[in-house]
Design a protein around this motif. Structure first.
Motif, mmCIF file in Angstrom:
data_model
loop_
_atom_site.group_PDB
_atom_site.id
_atom_site.type_symbol
_atom_site.label_atom_id
_atom_site.label_comp_id
_atom_site.label_asym_id
_atom_site.label_seq_id
_atom_site.Cartn_x
_atom_site.Cartn_y
_atom_site.Cartn_z
ATOM 1 N N PHE A 79 -54.229 -21.796 -22.989
ATOM 2 C CA PHE A 79 -52.904 -22.339 -22.678
ATOM 3 C C PHE A 79 -52.111 -21.369 -21.805
ATOM 4 N N LEU A 80 -52.238 -20.075 -22.067
ATOM 5 C CA LEU A 80 -51.568 -19.078 -21.234
ATOM 6 C C LEU A 80 -52.109 -19.122 -19.811
ATOM 7 N N ALA A 81 -53.428 -19.201 -19.674
ATOM 8 C CA ALA A 81 -54.054 -19.254 -18.353
ATOM 9 C C ALA A 81 -53.671 -20.534 -17.614
ATOM 10 N N LEU A 82 -53.618 -21.636 -18.341
ATOM 11 C CA LEU A 82 -53.262 -22.919 -17.725
ATOM 12 C C LEU A 82 -51.823 -22.875 -17.220
ATOM 13 N N GLY A 83 -50.918 -22.364 -18.037
ATOM 14 C CA GLY A 83 -49.526 -22.257 -17.628
ATOM 15 C C GLY A 83 -49.361 -21.343 -16.420
ATOM 16 N N SER A 84 -50.096 -20.219 -16.429
ATOM 17 C CA SER A 84 -50.017 -19.272 -15.318
ATOM 18 C C SER A 84 -50.506 -19.899 -14.016
ATOM 19 N N PHE A 85 -51.621 -20.614 -14.094
ATOM 20 C CA PHE A 85 -52.171 -21.256 -12.900
ATOM 21 C C PHE A 85 -51.211 -22.314 -12.349
ATOM 22 N N SER A 92 -50.214 -28.772 -26.957
ATOM 23 C CA SER A 92 -50.141 -27.401 -27.468
ATOM 24 C C SER A 92 -49.454 -27.351 -28.829
ATOM 25 N N LEU A 93 -48.470 -28.231 -29.039
ATOM 26 C CA LEU A 93 -47.795 -28.278 -30.331
ATOM 27 C C LEU A 93 -48.759 -28.709 -31.432
ATOM 28 N N ASN A 94 -49.702 -29.558 -31.069
ATOM 29 C CA ASN A 94 -50.716 -29.984 -32.037
ATOM 30 C C ASN A 94 -51.714 -28.873 -32.334
ATOM 31 N N THR A 95 -51.775 -27.896 -31.408
ATOM 32 C CA THR A 95 -52.689 -26.772 -31.600
ATOM 33 C C THR A 95 -52.017 -25.664 -32.393
ATOM 34 N N ASN A 96 -50.911 -25.160 -31.813
ATOM 35 C CA ASN A 96 -50.181 -24.056 -32.439
ATOM 36 C C ASN A 96 -48.886 -23.850 -31.668
ATOM 37 N N ILE A 97 -47.804 -23.552 -32.357
ATOM 38 C CA ILE A 97 -46.531 -23.314 -31.684
ATOM 39 C C ILE A 97 -46.634 -22.136 -30.725
ATOM 40 N N SER A 98 -47.499 -21.174 -31.047
ATOM 41 C CA SER A 98 -47.707 -20.031 -30.161
ATOM 42 C C SER A 98 -48.331 -20.470 -28.844
ATOM 43 N N ALA A 99 -49.180 -21.496 -28.900
ATOM 44 C CA ALA A 99 -49.803 -22.015 -27.681
ATOM 45 C C ALA A 99 -48.742 -22.575 -26.740
ATOM 46 N N THR A 100 -47.749 -23.258 -27.323
ATOM 47 C CA THR A 100 -46.646 -23.793 -26.526
ATOM 48 C C THR A 100 -45.868 -22.665 -25.857
ATOM 49 N N VAL A 133 -41.121 -34.969 -12.222
ATOM 50 C CA VAL A 133 -42.436 -35.595 -12.119
ATOM 51 C C VAL A 133 -43.493 -34.709 -12.778
ATOM 52 N N PHE A 134 -43.399 -33.383 -12.526
ATOM 53 C CA PHE A 134 -44.371 -32.463 -13.122
ATOM 54 C C PHE A 134 -44.316 -32.516 -14.642
ATOM 55 N N TRP A 135 -43.103 -32.424 -15.207
ATOM 56 C CA TRP A 135 -43.012 -32.380 -16.666
ATOM 57 C C TRP A 135 -43.311 -33.721 -17.308
ATOM 58 N N PHE A 136 -43.028 -34.822 -16.588
ATOM 59 C CA PHE A 136 -43.393 -36.133 -17.107
ATOM 60 C C PHE A 136 -44.902 -36.333 -17.098
ATOM 61 N N SER A 137 -45.538 -35.957 -15.977
ATOM 62 C CA SER A 137 -46.945 -36.303 -15.789
ATOM 63 C C SER A 137 -47.917 -35.232 -16.245
ATOM 64 N N ILE A 138 -47.512 -33.956 -16.205
ATOM 65 C CA ILE A 138 -48.435 -32.859 -16.521
ATOM 66 C C ILE A 138 -47.904 -31.976 -17.651
ATOM 67 N N GLY A 139 -46.730 -31.371 -17.411
ATOM 68 C CA GLY A 139 -46.203 -30.399 -18.363
ATOM 69 C C GLY A 139 -45.915 -30.964 -19.740
ATOM 70 N N PHE A 170 -47.914 -21.089 -23.034
ATOM 71 C CA PHE A 170 -47.983 -21.971 -21.865
ATOM 72 C C PHE A 170 -46.693 -21.867 -21.049
ATOM 73 N N ILE A 171 -45.556 -21.938 -21.732
ATOM 74 C CA ILE A 171 -44.259 -21.856 -21.045
ATOM 75 C C ILE A 171 -44.060 -20.476 -20.430
ATOM 76 N N LEU A 172 -44.438 -19.426 -21.163
ATOM 77 C CA LEU A 172 -44.316 -18.061 -20.648
ATOM 78 C C LEU A 172 -45.144 -17.876 -19.383
ATOM 79 N N GLY A 173 -46.394 -18.314 -19.419
ATOM 80 C CA GLY A 173 -47.253 -18.189 -18.251
ATOM 81 C C GLY A 173 -46.728 -18.983 -17.066
ATOM 82 N N PHE A 174 -46.262 -20.194 -17.351
ATOM 83 C CA PHE A 174 -45.789 -21.065 -16.274
ATOM 84 C C PHE A 174 -44.589 -20.456 -15.549
ATOM 85 N N TYR A 175 -43.566 -20.070 -16.296
ATOM 86 C CA TYR A 175 -42.346 -19.587 -15.649
ATOM 87 C C TYR A 175 -42.476 -18.160 -15.121
ATOM 88 N N SER A 176 -43.333 -17.353 -15.725
ATOM 89 C CA SER A 176 -43.572 -16.013 -15.191
ATOM 90 C C SER A 176 -44.145 -16.093 -13.783
#
Length: 208
Positions: free
Chosen positions: A7-13, A137-145, A124-130, A148-154
């Motif tokens: 999730f971190l890698a996906l958000g970063s990419f 990620s919430l279904n996986t772990n709150i840390s995953a969420t 559009v991004f957050w509706f269709s992808i984010g 993902f957000i940390l990687g994306f905005y960084s």
């Protein structure tokens, strides 16, 4: 643990792709850097940290309650189009003497916030992808969420800051014809993006 890293890698990419892709916010970031210096460009670059929280929350709310959001995207597109076309026309009017007299800063952060709020791409991004990724990620772990957000905005903000610093190195061109050509080209780009947003808005409202 592997899931969290994914999730971190996906958000970063995704953040890097969004941050370096040509778009209205990148155009305004470069324009402000050339006209007023790197700190004004950086203010525009960090504007998503202000605008995106309500965007993400509203998108998640809508996704959890609605299935048809075309009308919202259409209205947002028209708002963004009007501002970008105005900003682009102002850039086309720029002259050498107006650059040299224009020493005051025009609240670049406010400009970045307006552009990003009126830009349909984040919605559009957050509706269709984010959004779907966040629900997953919430279904996986709150840390995953969080990762993902940390990687994306960084990477979203970081890549634009890096671009700003690179553009700052081009300041020796400030009084050259190339500088004014760049500013006018960015103005044309903003107008084109504005027209694209109008088309997106009409399409979302099923007008065309």
């Amino acid at each position: 643990m592997l899931g969290l890293i994914e999730f971190l890698a996906l958000g970063s990419f995704l953040g890097l792709a969004a941050g370096t892709s040509p778009g209205p916010l990148l155009a305004v970031t470069i324009s402000e850097t050339l006209q007023h210096g790197k700190w004004e460009g950086i203010k525009v670059a960090v504007s998503p940290l202000i605008t995106d929280l309500p965007i993400v929350l509203s998108v998640l709310f809508v996704l959890s309650h609605l299935t048809n959001y075309d009308f919202i995207i259409g209205v947002i597109a028209f708002f963004g189009a009007s501002y970008l076309i105005y900003s682009g026309i102002e850039s086309l009017k720029i002259k050498k003497y107006s650059i040299e007299l224009k020493v005051e800063k025009e609240n670049a952060l406010k400009k970045g916030v307006i552009v990003n709020f009126g830009n349909p791409h984040p919605y559009v991004f957050w509706f269709s992808i984010g959004g779907p990724i966040i629900f997953k990620s919430l279904n996986t772990n709150i840390s995953a969420t969080g990762l993902f957000i940390l990687g994306f905005y960084s990477f979203l903000v970081g890549s634009k800051v890096v671009i700003t610093l690179i553009v700052e190195k081009s300041k020796p061109f400030i009084n050259s014809k190339y500088y004014f050509s760049i500013i006018r080209a960015l103005g044309i780009a903003q107008i084109i993006f504005g027209l694209t947003f109008i088309k997106m808005g009409l399409s979302s409202l099923n007008v065309m």
